[in-house]
Every structure is written in C-alpha cells, then in structure tokens.
Design a protein around this motif. Structure first.
Motif, mmCIF file in Angstrom:
data_model
loop_
_atom_site.group_PDB
_atom_site.id
_atom_site.type_symbol
_atom_site.label_atom_id
_atom_site.label_comp_id
_atom_site.label_asym_id
_atom_site.label_seq_id
_atom_site.Cartn_x
_atom_site.Cartn_y
_atom_site.Cartn_z
ATOM 1 N N ARG A 182 12.889 39.862 53.610
ATOM 2 C CA ARG A 182 13.352 40.916 54.521
ATOM 3 C C ARG A 182 13.821 42.143 53.751
ATOM 4 O O ARG A 182 13.594 43.269 54.182
ATOM 5 N N SER A 183 14.462 41.935 52.621
ATOM 6 C CA SER A 183 14.909 43.090 51.837
ATOM 7 C C SER A 183 13.718 43.868 51.276
ATOM 8 O O SER A 183 13.771 45.090 51.144
ATOM 9 N N ALA A 202 12.307 46.577 53.917
ATOM 10 C CA ALA A 202 12.987 47.879 53.962
ATOM 11 C C ALA A 202 12.628 48.748 52.761
ATOM 12 O O ALA A 202 12.347 49.944 52.904
ATOM 13 N N GLU A 218 8.925 49.935 53.044
ATOM 14 C CA GLU A 218 8.767 50.975 54.059
ATOM 15 C C GLU A 218 9.322 52.313 53.570
ATOM 16 O O GLU A 218 8.765 53.363 53.868
ATOM 17 N N GLN A 219 10.416 52.272 52.827
ATOM 18 C CA GLN A 219 11.046 53.503 52.345
ATOM 19 C C GLN A 219 10.112 54.331 51.475
ATOM 20 O O GLN A 219 10.124 55.554 51.532
ATOM 21 N N ALA A 261 4.981 45.805 53.144
ATOM 22 C CA ALA A 261 5.987 45.593 54.185
ATOM 23 C C ALA A 261 5.470 44.634 55.256
ATOM 24 O O ALA A 261 6.183 43.717 55.684
ATOM 25 N N LYS A 321 6.836 40.831 56.190
ATOM 26 C CA LYS A 321 7.172 40.426 57.569
ATOM 27 C C LYS A 321 6.480 39.111 57.911
ATOM 28 O O LYS A 321 7.076 38.230 58.538
#
Length: 119
Positions: A60-61, A64, A67-68, A75, A79
């Motif tokens: 999960r980390s 983020a 995506e950044q 990403a 998921k």
C-alpha cells in the motif's frame, strides 16, 4: 523471462516540476526512487517470511509513492497485491508480487532515465 510494459505518466512528473521547481522535484523523485527500491526489497522479504499483514502495508505504501511520481503500472500492480492478500490467494500473491518486482525494477530505471533527460 517475462517482459513487462512500463507506463509512466509524464504529466505527473511535469506537474511535480511545475509545483516544486527543478531542485524540489528532483529531490522528491530521487527520494521516492530510493524508498521504493527499499520497499520492493522489503516486500519480497516479507513474502518469504509469510508476513502477509506487513506485506500488505508495504504494498500500500508503494501505491502512494508510485502515483506521486507517475508510475501508473507499478501503482496498479501494488493494488493487485493487496487484493490478492485480502482474498487469501497465496499463489496469486506470489505471482503478482514477482510481477511487481519486475515492473518495479523497470519503472525505477525508466523514471531515473526520464529524469536524466529533463536535467
């Protein structure tokens, strides 16, 4: 040997450069790349230890961070790892995790190369 398509969102990187300036964006991208490399290695170690709860947190980390800096494929695959963990589908977790590792390696290289081209 599997070949994976790496998708980068150049608009996301451009947006970072516009918002933070060249030095700020390069700092964010470099730190993200370094942290993602560590997280990918950590994910593999957690899988080998059969620590699915912490593997899920680590994946999960990655979402983020990816995506950044515009790593769309990475990403999405991260998921998928979390979905497989939630489904308690061990073979799927293994398959998707190793796909994440392949795409992660190629994505980190691609972002690094793209960053070199913008300097």
């Amino acid at each position: 040997m599997h070949s994976e398509t790496v998708r980068l969102d150049p608009d996301k990187l451009s947006e970072l450069y516009e918002q933070l300036g060249e030095a700020g964006a390069e700092d964010v991208v470099c730190r993200a790349i370094e942290e993602m490399a560590v997280r990918l290695t950590h994910c593999e170690r957690l899988w080998r230890q059969n620590d699915m709860m912490n593997l899920r947190k680590s994946a999960r980390s990655l979402i983020a961070m990816a995506e950044q800096i515009g790593m769309t494929a990475l990403a999405n695959i991260a998921k998928d790892v979390t979905v497989a963990i939630d489904s308690e589908d061990a073979p799927a977790v293994a398959a998707i995790l190793f796909r994440l590792m392949r795409v992660g390696e190629r994505s980190l290289t691609a972002v690094w190369d793209q960053q070199d081209m913008t300097i």
